[in-house]
Design an enzyme around this catalytic site. Structure first.
Site, PDB file in Angstrom:
ATOM      1  N   ASP A 233       0.878  -1.153   0.000  1.00  0.00           N
ATOM      2  CA  ASP A 233       0.000   0.000   0.000  1.00  0.00           C
ATOM      3  C   ASP A 233       0.924   1.214   0.000  1.00  0.00           C
ATOM      4  OD1 ASP A 233      -3.134   0.733   1.673  1.00  0.00           O
ATOM      5  OD2 ASP A 233      -2.037   1.800   0.113  1.00  0.00           O
TER       6      ASP A 233
HETATM    7  C1  GLC Z   1      -4.250   4.420  -0.256  1.00  0.00           C
HETATM    8  C2  GLC Z   1      -5.129   3.221  -0.019  1.00  0.00           C
HETATM    9  C3  GLC Z   1      -5.106   2.228  -1.148  1.00  0.00           C
HETATM   10  C4  GLC Z   1      -4.919   2.975  -2.449  1.00  0.00           C
HETATM   11  C5  GLC Z   1      -3.525   3.565  -2.438  1.00  0.00           C
HETATM   12  C6  GLC Z   1      -3.261   4.424  -3.680  1.00  0.00           C
HETATM   13  O1  GLC Z   1      -3.665   4.868   0.921  1.00  0.00           O
HETATM   14  O2  GLC Z   1      -4.975   2.535   1.220  1.00  0.00           O
HETATM   15  O3  GLC Z   1      -6.339   1.508  -1.112  1.00  0.00           O
HETATM   16  O4  GLC Z   1      -5.071   2.089  -3.559  1.00  0.00           O
HETATM   17  O5  GLC Z   1      -3.272   4.331  -1.267  1.00  0.00           O
HETATM   18  O6  GLC Z   1      -4.097   5.545  -3.669  1.00  0.00           O
END
Ligand code: GLC
Length: 753
Positions: A233
């Site tokens: 993430d």
């Molecule tokens: C965010 C989320 C994830 C998302 C990523 C990119 O913090 O937790 O679900 O796809 O970052 O935006």
């Protein structure tokens, strides 16, 4: 460019620095790319219920805007459809828009379990139940990848809150992990084979998910056979070298100059085996190879009108009719009638949640306008905002105005919901109530006009108790995307019959929720103290009343269930147990409708605490008035199993299992049963096994008696049931302290203990 064989030749041409760089993104949305060797970059983009493409720069919180895209129902709505085919079609539509925007991987679906209704991102997740979450999640992945675009199932794993999400350790026992928090991912991985998996921010039992070798390698790859890429993430990597060793292939966004340097240093010092780095680089190259590849648009355009119609169809199918006293719905207004539409949400619709999933909707249907255009000629629709969104000082004036409008109407349709500020990525809710200014309005309107219909817009469970009794009908519409306004008009006027079912329990009170005492944790830890008793599994275990149970939802017609029949083939012993359950379902009403027939397995008393019943199958059927159909479910050994923490594997206890077919988890219409025979597998008995365990295992008891006889000691004590009841829970190796009892060291030696 980088097919399998050439990937290995490419690997040999890459310098250590280039390999390290490939295990980081290029920027917030790009990965791959080694110009020297002609390796292209790929583009990733949120988000589960619509494309959030940020061509220039970008952010992870959805504030920076994005390219206009179709905003479909969010996952909590889609989960309420119980319709994998619909989920698949939406996945395909999002992928079509991704191809136009040169996106190679869509960062979705999110399938984390709704452990508490307070989780701020519950609107982005499917259900409190792992089967429903897995089936809908797999369908979305199928839909996306069927168009040649990659999917990214997230967030792996045990990411069930936003509070302290990057640092908190989800302290979860092995059974709950295996029976509740992993099965949806297991189903998606093994059935839909997503190109990528996104690890979660949190720690799991003290280890960051981004460097959790058991999760990322032993379970995900070795046990489930995942052969794609694991990405972090955004900002989830704590230790990039440890993450490589654990099986995390791609850090997003890149921690350039830090992570890549650390990788190079670790390989050079021998702290990191280069083969582990090579394995991750190979998976990055494989992803680049299979991606549609950013570059010339794979498609020039998509059919926005068709996508909007799909969004409208979906929003209608996701809505859950919670109550409908006196068949108030569907409304059948005639010329000269007046309908009061009250509530700011009718004019300012809430149709998605905040954060990284936030879509720049191409268009937004306003519920009031859509309703006005849908009612017959001559029907007067009068609007009053009734309240401000959130707390506003004008509430008294707005409420009085609304009461006047309601008094003069034949029917009142009241739009209520959670303000956007109440639920979002990044923080959790602290209560389940609707805003006080909304709740206060309900009885005032009902007092002047009892024909009150409430339409809800919320991302996760809200408290209905306290105001729901004042409404004749309640339609839960969740956050259902840009076309929710039109869909609500279709549902209210009967153009479409509601067919959604609750994918999460609506509790009477927050305090009743199983996770209440352990959410959101403290001092960096959240203890999953309720174990496997999550959602309806928990409410049922303590026989707790709820406002509306998991699986509940009404239609505009009625369904009858009949003729349950079960057939069994194979056996648990030969590991080919197959239980087929069938029943007839008939539409006994006067309108076409869809029913979600649910199958729950009811567990017998067992060596471990098990939920009373667990969803093991469901089938959504579409029936015309008078039409019948046969629904069939096929169950395997896993559907009767629990996870043994002794054997670290799935185990079936012998016994009589209930087969409950119902319209919800608490509206069981038919029952049958199946006896599962398990040869008494000799228990793993040892010195720490209790006397009771030895005596209750046929082989154990025989071996114990034989050892006693051979030693010449008396076995009389073993026949004394009262004595066994009192000291039966002693480990057998401790009983040598009671000389009169007859268990001696000689006997323990004979048993090999
Ligand atoms: C965010 C989320 C994830 C998302 C990523 C990119 O913090 O937790 O679900 O796809 O970052 O935006």
């Amino acid at each position: 460019m980088t097919s399998g064989s050439s990937a290995s030749s490419l690997l040999s041409q890459l310098t250590l620095e280039e390999k390290a760089a490939l295990c980081l993104g290029r920027d917030i949305w790009h990965a791959g790319g080694v110009e020297r060797l002609g390796i292209p970059t790929i583009v990733m983009s949120d988000g589960p219920h619509g494309l959030r493409r940020q061509p220039d720069g970008g952010d992870i919180v959805g504030i920076g805007g994005s390219v206009p895209a179709t905003c479909f129902p969010t996952a909590s709505a889609l989960g309420s459809s119980w319709d994998p085919e619909l989920a698949r079609r939406i996945g395909a539509a999002v992928a079509d828009e991704a191809l136009v925007q040169d996106v190679d991987v869509v960062l979705g679906p999110g399938i984390n379990i709704k452990r508490s209704p307070l989780c701020g991102r519950n609107f982005e997740y499917v259900s409190e139940d792992p089967l429903l979450s897995g089936v809908i999640g797999a369908a979305i992945v199928d839909g996306i990848q069927g168009q040649g675009v990659g999917a990214c199932v997230k967030h792996f794993a045990v990411n069930n809150q936003e509070t302290d999400r990057v640092r908190v350790s989800a302290d979860v026992d092995e059974r709950a992990l295996r029976e509740i928090y992993l099965p949806a991912f297991e189903r998606v991985i093994t059935q839909a084979r997503p190109w990528t998996v996104m690890c979660s921010y949190n720690l799991v039992n003290g280890v960051p998910a981004s460097q959790h070798h058991v999760l990322l390698t032993e379970i995900l790859r070795d046990e489930w056979g995942f052969d794609g890429l694991v990405m972090s993430d955004w900002g989830a990597v704590a230790d990039r070298v440890a993450a490589v060793a654990a099986g995390l292939d791609l850090e997003m966004p890149p921690n350039s100059g830090i992570s890549d340097v650390a990788i190079v240093d670790a390989v050079r010092s021998g702290a990191l085996d280069e083969s582990l780095l090579d394995a991750s680089v190979a998976r990055v190259l494989a992803l680049v190879d299979r991606a549609p590849k950013a570059g010339p648009a794979q498609a020039d355009s998509f059919n926005a009108d068709a996508h909007h119609l799909l969004a409208r169809e979906a929003a209608a199918e996701c809505a859950v009719l919670l109550k409908n006293d006196d068949a108030t719905l569907p409304l059948q207004p005639s010329p000269g009638d007046t309908i009061a539409v009250i509530g700011e949400f009718a004019r300012t619709p809430r149709y998605q949640g905040a954060g990284s999933s936030q879509v720049n909707a191409i268009r937004i249907d306003e519920p009031l306008a859509e309703f006005r255009s849908a009612v017959p000629e001559g029907v007067d629709v009068v609007f009053a905002p009734g309240f401000g969104i959130g707390e506003t000082e004008r509430d008294d004036l707005l409420a009085s105005e609304a009461v006047d409008v309601a008094r003069r109407a034949g029917t009142v349709v009241l739009f209520l919901g959670l303000p956007a500020i109440d639920e979002s990525e990044g923080y959790d809710r602290v209560h389940l109530e609707l805003p006080a200014n909304q709740v206060a309005l309900v009885p005032r309107l009902a007092e002047v006009n009892p024909r009150l219909v409430v339409v809800l817009a919320n991302g996760s469970a809200v408290q209905v108790a306290g105001w729901g009794s004042h409404a004749k009908a309640i339609l839960e519409c969740w956050l259902s995307g840009q076309a929710a306004g039109g869909a609500i008009a279709d549902l209210l006027l009967g153009r479409v019959a509601p067919s959604g079912r609750l994918a999460e329990t609506l509790p009477l009170r927050l305090q009743d929720t199983p996770s209440y005492l352990n959410f959101p944790g403290e001092l960096g830890h959240v203890r999953y103290g309720e174990g496997v008793f999550v959602g309806y599994r928990g409410f049922d275990a303590v026989d707790r009343d709820v406002s509306y149970p998991f699986g509940h939802g009404l239609s505009y017609t009625m369904f009858e269930y009949a003729n349950p029949r079960t057939s069994v083939s194979g056996s648990a012993e030969t590991d080919d147990l197959r239980v087929t359950v069938q029943a007839e379902v008939t539409n006994t009403g006067s309108m076409r409708g869809r029913e979600v027939v649910q199958l729950y397995v009811e567990n017998p008393r067992s060596a471990v605490a098990r939920p009373i019943r667990e969803l093991r199958g469901f089938s959504k059927v579409d029936l015309a008035p008078g039409q019948s159909t046969t629904v069939a479910f096929s169950l395997g050994a896993r559907d009767f199993s629990y996870w043994s923490v002794q054997r670290h594997g799935w185990v079936i206890d012998p016994g009589r299992y209930g087969l409950a077919i119902g319209a919800s988890s608490r509206d069981i219409r038919l029952t049958d049963q199946v006896d599962v025979e398990i040869p008494s597998a000799s228990a793993q008995l040892d010195g720490n096994s209790s006397l009771e365990e030895w005596m209750s295992d046929p082989e154990g008891a025989a071996a114990l008696r034989k050892a006693i006889d051979e030693s010449g000691a008396s076995a009389e004590a073993l026949a004394d049931e009262e004595l066994i009841r009192v000291i039966g829970n002693f480990p057998i190796a401790r009983l040598t302290v009671f000389p009169g009892f007859g268990i001696t060291k000689e006997i323990l030696d004979k048993l090999g203990l």
